[in-house]
Enzyme design. Structure first.
Site, PDB file in Angstrom:
ATOM      1  N   CYS A 156       0.816  -1.232   0.000  1.00 33.31           N
ATOM      2  CA  CYS A 156       0.000   0.000   0.000  1.00 33.31           C
ATOM      3  C   CYS A 156       0.839   1.266   0.000  1.00 33.31           C
ATOM      4  O   CYS A 156       0.298   2.351  -0.217  1.00 33.31           O
ATOM      5  CB  CYS A 156      -0.940   0.013   1.196  1.00 33.31           C
ATOM      6  SG  CYS A 156      -2.302  -1.113   0.974  1.00 33.31           S
TER       7      CYS A 156
HETATM    8  N1  CO8 Z   1     -20.243  -9.580   7.282  1.00 35.61           N
HETATM    9  C1  CO8 Z   1     -20.794  -9.712   8.522  1.00 35.61           C
HETATM   10  N2  CO8 Z   1     -20.044  -9.915   9.624  1.00 35.61           N
HETATM   11  C2  CO8 Z   1     -18.705 -10.002   9.477  1.00 35.61           C
HETATM   12  C3  CO8 Z   1     -18.082  -9.883   8.221  1.00 35.61           C
HETATM   13  C4  CO8 Z   1     -18.908  -9.669   7.093  1.00 35.61           C
HETATM   14  N3  CO8 Z   1     -18.404  -9.544   5.860  1.00 35.61           N
HETATM   15  N4  CO8 Z   1     -16.747 -10.014   8.378  1.00 35.61           N
HETATM   16  C5  CO8 Z   1     -16.523 -10.205   9.681  1.00 35.61           C
HETATM   17  N5  CO8 Z   1     -17.709 -10.205  10.347  1.00 35.61           N
HETATM   18  C6  CO8 Z   1     -17.941 -10.385  11.787  1.00 35.61           C
HETATM   19  C7  CO8 Z   1     -16.849 -11.207  12.431  1.00 35.61           C
HETATM   20  O1  CO8 Z   1     -17.109 -12.587  12.296  1.00 35.61           O
HETATM   21  C8  CO8 Z   1     -16.901 -10.738  13.856  1.00 35.61           C
HETATM   22  O2  CO8 Z   1     -17.954 -11.413  14.522  1.00 35.61           O
HETATM   23  P1  CO8 Z   1     -17.812 -11.809  16.082  1.00 35.61           P
HETATM   24  O3  CO8 Z   1     -17.662 -10.504  16.813  1.00 35.61           O
HETATM   25  O4  CO8 Z   1     -19.086 -12.536  16.339  1.00 35.61           O
HETATM   26  O5  CO8 Z   1     -16.585 -12.670  16.159  1.00 35.61           O
HETATM   27  C9  CO8 Z   1     -17.291  -9.272  13.749  1.00 35.61           C
HETATM   28  O6  CO8 Z   1     -17.898  -9.121  12.452  1.00 35.61           O
HETATM   29  C10 CO8 Z   1     -16.124  -8.325  13.856  1.00 35.61           C
HETATM   30  O7  CO8 Z   1     -15.060  -8.773  12.945  1.00 35.61           O
HETATM   31  P2  CO8 Z   1     -13.661  -8.062  12.865  1.00 35.61           P
HETATM   32  O8  CO8 Z   1     -13.076  -7.946  14.229  1.00 35.61           O
HETATM   33  O9  CO8 Z   1     -12.847  -8.737  11.807  1.00 35.61           O
HETATM   34  O10 CO8 Z   1     -14.136  -6.635  12.316  1.00 35.61           O
HETATM   35  P3  CO8 Z   1     -13.446  -5.240  12.441  1.00 35.61           P
HETATM   36  O11 CO8 Z   1     -14.334  -4.340  13.160  1.00 35.61           O
HETATM   37  O12 CO8 Z   1     -12.019  -5.327  12.870  1.00 35.61           O
HETATM   38  O13 CO8 Z   1     -13.438  -4.761  10.897  1.00 35.61           O
HETATM   39  C11 CO8 Z   1     -11.911  -4.565   9.055  1.00 35.61           C
HETATM   40  C12 CO8 Z   1     -12.741  -5.503   9.919  1.00 35.61           C
HETATM   41  C13 CO8 Z   1     -12.866  -3.658   8.306  1.00 35.61           C
HETATM   42  C14 CO8 Z   1     -11.110  -5.404   8.065  1.00 35.61           C
HETATM   43  C15 CO8 Z   1     -10.986  -3.709   9.941  1.00 35.61           C
HETATM   44  O14 CO8 Z   1     -10.327  -4.500  10.893  1.00 35.61           O
HETATM   45  C16 CO8 Z   1      -9.949  -2.947   9.148  1.00 35.61           C
HETATM   46  O15 CO8 Z   1     -10.232  -2.258   8.190  1.00 35.61           O
HETATM   47  N6  CO8 Z   1      -8.688  -2.981   9.602  1.00 35.61           N
HETATM   48  C17 CO8 Z   1      -7.588  -2.250   8.985  1.00 35.61           C
HETATM   49  C18 CO8 Z   1      -7.150  -3.035   7.836  1.00 35.61           C
HETATM   50  C19 CO8 Z   1      -6.093  -2.358   7.019  1.00 35.61           C
HETATM   51  O16 CO8 Z   1      -5.894  -1.175   7.023  1.00 35.61           O
HETATM   52  N7  CO8 Z   1      -5.425  -3.148   6.260  1.00 35.61           N
HETATM   53  C20 CO8 Z   1      -4.494  -2.671   5.329  1.00 35.61           C
HETATM   54  C21 CO8 Z   1      -4.454  -3.715   4.309  1.00 35.61           C
HETATM   55  S1  CO8 Z   1      -4.157  -3.106   2.791  1.00 35.61           S
HETATM   56  C22 CO8 Z   1      -2.503  -3.180   2.395  1.00 35.61           C
HETATM   57  O17 CO8 Z   1      -1.622  -3.031   3.137  1.00 35.61           O
HETATM   58  C23 CO8 Z   1      -2.204  -3.473   0.984  1.00 35.61           C
HETATM   59  C24 CO8 Z   1      -1.985  -4.917   0.791  1.00 35.61           C
HETATM   60  C25 CO8 Z   1      -1.689  -5.141  -0.631  1.00 35.61           C
HETATM   61  C26 CO8 Z   1      -2.926  -5.047  -1.496  1.00 35.61           C
HETATM   62  C27 CO8 Z   1      -3.629  -6.340  -1.622  1.00 35.61           C
HETATM   63  C28 CO8 Z   1      -4.778  -6.261  -2.617  1.00 35.61           C
HETATM   64  C29 CO8 Z   1      -5.674  -7.512  -2.644  1.00 35.61           C
END
Ligand code: CO8
Length: 377
Positions: A156
């Protein structure tokens, strides 16, 4: 040593939109098919059933409403769950280079320049279509740039890390101008079958024309400084690489695609990014209060709000830190550049802004810029 400016930016937007509702419908149909296929094992307790995704969760957790993709029928087909791309013969331009050329042409036109004004092309993106010949050389040739081109990847932070390389080349006189281009076809290495992250990414291409300030057009942005940081983390990882064949790996294995510990990334990267920008500004004799606008990496709305609040000591407005991820999703290295591209016209001469990326590696890159009123001013 020369003073250096960002003369212009360019944007290529893919032709197809996938809304959260469409995405969730496809994922839920895929999950139903999988659960049907594994019904006996699920009943016996040896296989975990897949649970439905939800559009409400996606928007609340990330701020993403939709994304652009190069091809959507394959992504939305529950029996496929990845885009359809037709292999092209070696005699045809690659897909990455094709969209890169369009974004570069957009940037050149915006600055009133042509390929003859450019000496180098850096193709910087989270993934490359092939190892060689470099995409950058293909783009350079298609544009008609005399000089050099090379590819680089810092996930990224590819765009900001490439900006530093371009700025240094121009600053020390080895190039008059360098095009930095970020073709991000994330749809090809996104895990569309993983509910935790199937909503995160979108496709796009951005381009930035970095030029000697005395050659730059009126209203360009002088680059006051660049600062890069990396520190190793396994929390965002993709193991796909040239060893897959010798390791007898299946390209469909989960670790051959993007995966992350999203919550850990959120917690660890926010303070790092805020501190990084604070230190960078301090090294230039400034504080965040001197900054008119932050063009931040676009991965998660909550992350950007938290980082901007840490910097400003108050809730940030969309004017302080514009958001484009609602429309584009996470476009890897292109996100902060789209934010800059869309939201720089109202910056007045003399005002300062910061472009900042953060992501896998971990890697953080910041670029501090100041709006100029006229060429060379
Ligand atoms: N629908 C419904 N519920 C869901 C879903 C979904 N799609 N996904 C997860 N849940 C549920 C989970 O099961 C969990 O349930 P429970 O509490 O019962 O266990 C609950 O929702 C909460 O899950 P999470 O803790 O996973 O949810 P978050 O609040 O943490 O949100 C995010 C998830 C949105 C992914 C968040 O953590 C986030 O955005 N974090 C930052 C990520 C980030 O910035 N990453 C950078 C990556 S990009 C990068 O560096 C480039 C890589 C190279 C590119 C690659 C291209 C492919």
């Amino acid at each position: 040593m020369h003073r250096v400016a960002i003369s212009s930016t360019g944007l290529f937007t893919p032709p197809n939109v996938i809304t959260n509702a469409e995405l969730v419908a496809a994922y839920n149909a895929y999950a139903a098919l999988q659960n049907e296929a594994h019904a006996d094992a699920i009943a016996a307790g040896t296989h975990t059933a897949l649970t439905d995704s939800s559009a409400e969760f996606i928007e609340k957790a990330s701020g993403i409403q939709r994304r652009y993709v190069m091809e959507k029928t394959g992504v939305l087909d529950p029996t496929r769950m990845r885009p359809h791309f037709t292999p092209r013969p070696d005699t045809e331009i690659s897909l990455m280079a094709e969209i890169a050329v369009k974004a570069c042409q957009d940037a050149l036109q915006a600055a009133g320049k042509t390929a003859a004004d450019v000496d180098g092309v850096i193709c910087a993106a989270a993934n490359m279509q092939r190892p060689y010949p470099a995409m950058a050389v293909e783009i350079q040739t298609a544009l008609g740039v005399q000089g050099y081109g090379f590819d680089m990847n810092v996930a990224c932070s590819s765009a900001t890390f490439a900006l530093e390389q371009a700025v240094n080349a121009v600053r020390c006189g080895s190039a008059r101008a360098v095009l930095v281009v970020n073709p991000e076809i994330t749809s090809a290495h996104q895990a569309w079958i993983d509910r935790d992250c199937h909503f995160i990414f979108g496709d796009v291409c951005t381009a930035i024309l970095v030029e000697r300030l005395d050659l730059a057009p009126a209203g360009a942005f002088e680059v006051l400084g660049t600062k890069l940081l990396s520190t190793f983390s396994n929390n965002i990882r993709n193991n796909h690489g040239f060893m897959w064949r010798a390791e007898d790996r299946n390209p469909e294995d989960r670790d051959q695609l993007f995966r992350q510990e999203g919550r850990k990334v959120f917690k660890e990267v926010c303070p790092m990014a805020a501190e990084h920008m604070e230190q960078h500004l301090e090294s230039l004799g400034m504080t965040p209060q001197n900054v008119r606008r932050f063009w931040l990496h676009q991965a998660n709305l909550g992350m950007n709000q938290l980082i901007a609040k840490k910097l400003l000591g108050r809730e940030a407005t969309l004017d302080d830190a514009p958001v484009i991820l609602d429309e584009f999703a996470n476009t890897a290295s292109a996100g902060s550049i789209i934010a800059f591209h869309r939201h720089h016209a109202d910056i007045a001469a003399g005002e300062v802004g910061v472009i900042c990326s953060f992501g896998a590696g971990y890697s953080i890159g910041s670029v501090v810029v100041k709006r100029l009123s006229s060429a060379g001013a």
